[in-house]
Design an enzyme around this catalytic site. Structure first.
Site, short mmCIF file in Angstrom:
data_model
loop_
_atom_site.label_atom_id
_atom_site.label_comp_id
_atom_site.label_asym_id
_atom_site.label_seq_id
_atom_site.Cartn_x
_atom_site.Cartn_y
_atom_site.Cartn_z
N ARG A 181 0.99 -1.19 0.05
CA ARG A 181 -0.11 0.08 0.13
C ARG A 181 1.05 1.17 -0.02
NH1 ARG A 181 -5.48 1.31 1.97
NH2 ARG A 181 -5.59 3.28 3.09
N HIS A 229 -6.97 1.62 -7.12
CA HIS A 229 -7.31 0.71 -5.71
C HIS A 229 -8.08 -0.49 -6.10
CE1 HIS A 229 -7.65 -0.36 -1.72
NE2 HIS A 229 -8.58 0.75 -1.29
N GLN A 234 -10.17 -3.10 -3.68
CA GLN A 234 -11.47 -2.66 -3.34
C GLN A 234 -12.48 -3.03 -4.48
OE1 GLN A 234 -12.34 -0.83 -0.26
NE2 GLN A 234 -14.19 -1.50 -1.30
N ASP A 287 -16.80 8.54 -2.43
CA ASP A 287 -15.82 8.18 -1.74
C ASP A 287 -15.48 9.63 -1.08
OD1 ASP A 287 -13.31 7.23 -0.85
OD2 ASP A 287 -12.06 7.95 -2.58
N CYS A 323 -16.20 2.96 0.02
CA CYS A 323 -15.07 2.07 0.59
C CYS A 323 -14.60 2.19 1.92
CB CYS A 323 -13.86 2.37 -0.47
SG CYS A 323 -13.19 3.98 -0.22
N ARG A 331 -13.68 -7.56 1.36
CA ARG A 331 -12.28 -7.21 1.05
C ARG A 331 -11.56 -8.39 1.46
NH1 ARG A 331 -10.06 -2.25 1.20
NH2 ARG A 331 -8.21 -3.17 0.65
#
Length: 324
Positions: A111, A138, A141, A234, A274, A302
């Site tokens: 990450r 991402h 996700q 988001d 998310c 996830r």
């Protein structure tokens, strides 16, 4: 004499961007995720245990826990490396780090900030490298989100997904690429100057042409929302943007997902986020805490989606035997 390293598999598979999976491969991963959710311990490609190393250059809750738990449930031992705890990218090059890690671990998860670092890591690694988030994408996700859409709506093909808000970020980019790969009609709405990168839009349209999906990028939130099956947003203020908070709140205000926005979508539309979410900013409390919200199913997924991805990469790379 130092023994020679083990020869590399014919083709190590990495997952750095959503389109690293073909439409058929994405379906395979999602099918495997559904199976793993039903029987969490049937696949043990990291049994031994082999170590899965997970580097964090940014703080995390869901990514950290889902990868650590996932590696353990795949029979492995998770090693979490926080900022400042390794030489990666500072005293030692990414390439040299990859050459060391590939001899010690079964999979590398990172990450980070720059996508280029992940690309360099993968170029020098003989074990799979997974993008757990970068400034550009991402993709893990999106796999979780697609699994959630399949569970609640019965499938992804032909479904309409509307994303509202900051459309120049990694989430918007991955929704474009990953959902186009899944055959969805992807609508992205945000203010001028905060829309997706043109090369990402072009790549998404190319993938949509293969799958029967489509791509719309607009500044009109209503245009994106009309009849949508899935509504997504988001955070408006990501890490590193805190000093721009007030300006960004004013800029994105017309793109809030509230009850009126959900009313424009389809009557059976679901809401995704998310997380972490900021009630009263990008989404109202009545939406995220309401009956159309499936954000906690999404968060759980996830784990299942990433377990399936890691197992699939190991199987396809010839580094573990598929028990099926």
């Amino acid at each position: 004499m130092t023994p020679a390293p083990t020869p590399a598999p014919a083709a190590v598979r990495h997952f750095l961007v959503d389109t690293d999976l073909t439409p058929g491969e994405q379906t395979e991963v999602l099918d495997l995720a559904a199976q793993m959710k039903t029987d969490r311990f049937a696949h043990r490609p990291l049994a031994g245990p082999r170590t899965g190393v997970v580097f964090f250059d940014k703080t995390s809750t869901r990514t950290r826990v889902s990868f650590a738990a996932g590696i353990a449930e795949l029979g492995g031992s998770p090693l979490i490396v926080n900022p400042g705890e390794s030489q990666l990218g500072h005293k030692e090059s990414v390439a040299d780090t990859a050459r060391v890690l590939e001899r010690m671990v079964g999979i590398i998860v990172w990450r980070t900030f720059a996508q280029s670092g992940l690309e360099e890591m993968a170029a020098h690694s003989r074990v799979p490298v997974v993008n757990a988030l970068s400034d550009d994408y991402h993709p893990c996700q999106i796999l979780a989100d697609l699994l959630t859409v399949r569970e609640h709506l019965g499938g992804t093909q032909g479904r309409v997904l509307a994303y509202l808000g900051d459309a120049a970020n990694n989430m918007a980019h991955s929704y474009l690429l990953g959902c186009a790969t899944a055959g969805m009609h992807v609508r992205i709405a945000g203010p001028a100057g905060h829309l997706p990168a043109e090369h990402v839009v072009a790549a998404a349209r190319e993938r949509a042409a293969e799958t029967g999906g489509s791509v719309l990028v607009t500044t009109d939130a209503a245009e994106a929302l009309d009849g949508a099956d899935v509504v997504v947003t988001d955070t408006w203020v990501s890490m590193g943007q805190e000093d721009e908070k007030e300006a960004r709140l004013a800029l994105f205000r017309d793109y809030q997902v509230d009850a009126a926005a959900m009313a424009r979508a389809g009557s059976d539309a679901i809401f995704l986020h998310c997380l972490p979410a900021y009630r009263g900013y990008e989404v109202s409390a009545e939406v995220i805490d309401g009956p159309q919200s499936v954000v906690f199913d999404e968060a759980e997924n996830r784990l299942h989606a990433q377990k399936a991805l890691m197992a699939w990469l190991l199987y396809r790379s010839g580094l573990a035997e598929d028990p099926r």
